[in-house]
Design a protein around this motif. Sequence first.
Motif, mmCIF file in Angstrom:
data_model
loop_
_atom_site.group_PDB
_atom_site.id
_atom_site.type_symbol
_atom_site.label_atom_id
_atom_site.label_comp_id
_atom_site.label_asym_id
_atom_site.label_seq_id
_atom_site.Cartn_x
_atom_site.Cartn_y
_atom_site.Cartn_z
ATOM 1 N N VAL A 224 0.781 -1.264 -0.137
ATOM 2 C CA VAL A 224 0.009 -0.135 0.353
ATOM 3 C C VAL A 224 0.740 1.282 -0.081
ATOM 4 C CG1 VAL A 224 -1.858 1.270 1.373
ATOM 5 C CG2 VAL A 224 -1.933 -1.396 1.168
ATOM 6 N N GLN A 225 1.966 1.336 0.765
ATOM 7 C CA GLN A 225 2.785 2.254 0.822
ATOM 8 C C GLN A 225 3.581 2.710 -0.404
ATOM 9 O OE1 GLN A 225 5.903 1.532 3.780
ATOM 10 N NE2 GLN A 225 5.056 3.465 5.005
ATOM 11 N N ASP A 226 3.880 1.715 -1.450
ATOM 12 C CA ASP A 226 4.291 1.790 -2.615
ATOM 13 C C ASP A 226 3.343 2.746 -3.609
ATOM 14 O OD1 ASP A 226 6.821 0.548 -2.152
ATOM 15 O OD2 ASP A 226 5.602 -1.454 -2.230
ATOM 16 N N VAL A 227 2.122 2.094 -3.652
ATOM 17 C CA VAL A 227 0.910 2.718 -4.145
ATOM 18 C C VAL A 227 1.051 4.190 -3.836
ATOM 19 C CG1 VAL A 227 -1.557 2.616 -4.794
ATOM 20 C CG2 VAL A 227 0.021 0.446 -4.738
ATOM 21 N N GLN A 228 0.793 4.490 -2.695
ATOM 22 C CA GLN A 228 0.726 5.996 -1.873
ATOM 23 C C GLN A 228 1.663 6.854 -2.657
ATOM 24 O OE1 GLN A 228 -1.911 7.336 -0.800
ATOM 25 N NE2 GLN A 228 -3.145 5.104 -0.733
ATOM 26 N N LYS A 229 3.051 5.999 -2.222
ATOM 27 C CA LYS A 229 3.928 7.065 -2.829
ATOM 28 C C LYS A 229 4.252 7.431 -4.339
ATOM 29 C CE LYS A 229 8.567 5.528 -2.587
ATOM 30 N NZ LYS A 229 9.489 4.654 -1.941
ATOM 31 N N ILE A 230 3.891 6.305 -5.118
ATOM 32 C CA ILE A 230 3.992 6.450 -6.608
ATOM 33 C C ILE A 230 2.984 7.441 -6.950
ATOM 34 C CG2 ILE A 230 4.115 5.437 -8.780
ATOM 35 C CD1 ILE A 230 5.718 3.208 -7.108
ATOM 36 N N SER A 231 1.677 7.200 -6.355
ATOM 37 C CA SER A 231 0.612 7.832 -6.961
ATOM 38 C C SER A 231 0.753 9.621 -6.573
ATOM 39 C CB SER A 231 -0.708 7.559 -6.476
ATOM 40 O OG SER A 231 -1.142 7.925 -4.875
ATOM 41 N N ALA A 232 1.487 9.780 -5.284
ATOM 42 C CA ALA A 232 1.764 11.149 -5.207
ATOM 43 C C ALA A 232 2.904 11.548 -6.284
ATOM 44 C CB ALA A 232 2.616 11.176 -3.744
ATOM 45 N N PHE A 233 3.710 10.959 -6.718
ATOM 46 C CA PHE A 233 4.698 11.183 -7.598
ATOM 47 C C PHE A 233 4.082 11.475 -9.055
ATOM 48 C CE2 PHE A 233 7.426 9.453 -10.932
ATOM 49 C CZ PHE A 233 8.545 10.194 -10.997
ATOM 50 N N ILE A 234 3.216 10.684 -9.220
ATOM 51 C CA ILE A 234 2.531 10.989 -10.817
ATOM 52 C C ILE A 234 1.547 12.253 -10.668
ATOM 53 C CG2 ILE A 234 0.620 9.937 -12.207
ATOM 54 C CD1 ILE A 234 1.278 7.172 -11.083
ATOM 55 N N ILE A 235 1.020 12.611 -9.517
ATOM 56 C CA ILE A 235 0.366 13.709 -9.550
ATOM 57 C C ILE A 235 1.283 15.047 -9.501
ATOM 58 C CG2 ILE A 235 -1.261 15.357 -7.850
ATOM 59 C CD1 ILE A 235 -2.418 12.404 -6.994
ATOM 60 N N GLU A 236 2.319 14.966 -8.753
ATOM 61 C CA GLU A 236 3.219 16.063 -8.571
ATOM 62 C C GLU A 236 4.130 16.148 -9.952
ATOM 63 O OE1 GLU A 236 6.570 15.281 -5.896
ATOM 64 O OE2 GLU A 236 7.740 16.656 -7.133
ATOM 65 N N ARG A 237 4.259 15.100 -10.654
ATOM 66 C CA ARG A 237 4.770 15.366 -12.201
ATOM 67 C C ARG A 237 3.881 15.674 -13.222
ATOM 68 N NH1 ARG A 237 10.334 13.816 -11.916
ATOM 69 N NH2 ARG A 237 10.401 13.932 -13.979
ATOM 70 N N LYS A 238 2.560 15.557 -12.829
ATOM 71 C CA LYS A 238 1.551 15.685 -13.976
ATOM 72 C C LYS A 238 1.514 14.693 -14.921
ATOM 73 C CE LYS A 238 0.726 20.853 -13.248
ATOM 74 N NZ LYS A 238 2.120 20.927 -12.279
ATOM 75 N N ILE A 239 1.807 13.412 -14.619
ATOM 76 C CA ILE A 239 2.062 12.232 -15.667
ATOM 77 C C ILE A 239 0.835 11.718 -16.085
ATOM 78 C CG2 ILE A 239 2.930 9.733 -15.927
ATOM 79 C CD1 ILE A 239 5.193 10.644 -13.459
ATOM 80 N N LYS A 240 0.891 11.532 -17.471
ATOM 81 C CA LYS A 240 -0.669 11.585 -18.090
ATOM 82 C C LYS A 240 -0.958 9.935 -18.328
ATOM 83 C CE LYS A 240 -1.683 13.165 -22.004
ATOM 84 N NZ LYS A 240 -1.530 13.678 -23.435
ATOM 85 N N ALA A 241 0.010 8.895 -18.222
ATOM 86 C CA ALA A 241 -0.257 7.648 -18.442
ATOM 87 C C ALA A 241 0.656 6.746 -17.815
ATOM 88 C CB ALA A 241 -0.208 7.472 -19.968
ATOM 89 N N ILE A 242 0.152 5.644 -17.390
ATOM 90 C CA ILE A 242 1.002 4.728 -16.724
ATOM 91 C C ILE A 242 0.603 3.368 -17.439
ATOM 92 C CG2 ILE A 242 1.143 5.497 -14.396
ATOM 93 C CD1 ILE A 242 -1.481 3.756 -13.599
ATOM 94 N N PHE A 243 1.505 2.234 -17.212
ATOM 95 C CA PHE A 243 1.342 1.065 -18.378
ATOM 96 C C PHE A 243 1.143 -0.226 -17.412
ATOM 97 C CE2 PHE A 243 3.622 4.588 -20.092
ATOM 98 C CZ PHE A 243 3.050 4.866 -21.585
ATOM 99 N N VAL A 244 0.317 -1.099 -18.122
ATOM 100 C CA VAL A 244 0.237 -2.555 -17.647
ATOM 101 C C VAL A 244 1.487 -3.373 -18.547
ATOM 102 C CG1 VAL A 244 -1.873 -2.344 -16.756
ATOM 103 C CG2 VAL A 244 -1.495 -3.101 -18.936
ATOM 104 N N GLU A 245 1.691 -4.751 -17.844
ATOM 105 C CA GLU A 245 2.534 -5.339 -18.961
ATOM 106 C C GLU A 245 2.049 -6.863 -19.013
ATOM 107 O OE1 GLU A 245 6.406 -5.803 -16.461
ATOM 108 O OE2 GLU A 245 6.036 -3.838 -15.893
ATOM 109 N N SER A 246 2.241 -7.212 -20.253
ATOM 110 C CA SER A 246 1.587 -8.383 -20.648
ATOM 111 C C SER A 246 1.788 -9.802 -19.909
ATOM 112 C CB SER A 246 1.958 -8.665 -22.280
ATOM 113 O OG SER A 246 3.406 -9.235 -22.122
ATOM 114 N N SER A 247 3.076 -9.755 -19.133
ATOM 115 C CA SER A 247 3.354 -10.741 -18.275
ATOM 116 C C SER A 247 3.033 -10.731 -16.730
ATOM 117 C CB SER A 247 4.847 -11.262 -18.629
ATOM 118 O OG SER A 247 5.553 -10.252 -18.478
#
Length: 304
Positions: A224-247
Amino acid sequence: MKKIMSGLLVLLVMANCKTEPKNSNGKLNIVTTTTMITDLVENIGGDKVNIQGLMGSGVDPHLYKASAGDVTKLSNADLIFYGGLHLEGKLVEVFEKMESQNLKTVAVSDALDKSTLIGSEYFASNYDPHIWFDVNNWENITKFVVEKLSMADPENKEFYMENGEQYLKKLENLNTDIKSIIEGLPKEKRVLVTAHDAFSYFGKAYDFEVVGLQGLSTATEAGVQDVQKISAFIIERKIKAIFVESSVPKRTIEALQASVNSKGHHVEIGGTLYSDALGNAGTFEGTYIGMFKYNVKTIVGALQ
Ligand SMILES: [Zn+2]
């Protein structure tokens, strides 16, 4: 003592037998692990070799366990190509067993100078094994595979060398193409957020900041901590897209998207990237070159 000597003699005789191709039509029997390695060996070996790839499209090499059928295939192989650096974490013991039976195993990562590898505490090897995401590495591995095939089957050396030369040209073109696609994406937008940390070599080679939700190996789950940390990073950096992986299962990236969206910033799922396995056999993404182009176009298209 006599007993030991005769035992040794039997072993030596057995070891000698291994150098002759066992297949009735005189072709080398080759077993490969991931689809990237299978594709490379097919490009070089062509119809002069029999290749059996253990892992198909969408298969995660970090979690892959050998079946009884796999062990039989490996035992009957003249040459085994695998990723190394503990990419195939659950197969390490199997490979060690094959080596102890005098079977020729080749870790393709041995083609690379250790000083060029990216360190990692997640793997027993202490290195990040996702080496295929820098085309320069794959070029060195191509030369290495040519060398290993030529040593195992000197009769067809010219053939392997010629195929290697041709494939190296294709890889050079690939590198030029992807660099020109990436040039169209401003530097501040070059942030790649994916399910697991497969893209560090890609980031280093093509100037992307890379963030993986799940650590380097899919064997560790994101907390859960990783998710919170990275979601804050995405908002701060105004990132438009994230990606899933086929495997890798989608759920961790979907949880991240939900977390970002719940805070009022919209982030898209920019598409599915091929990380540790190629696309379906017979498709464009089912080849290393096709996979790489597809990934780069998907990444650049979604982050633009
Ligand atoms: Zn991986």
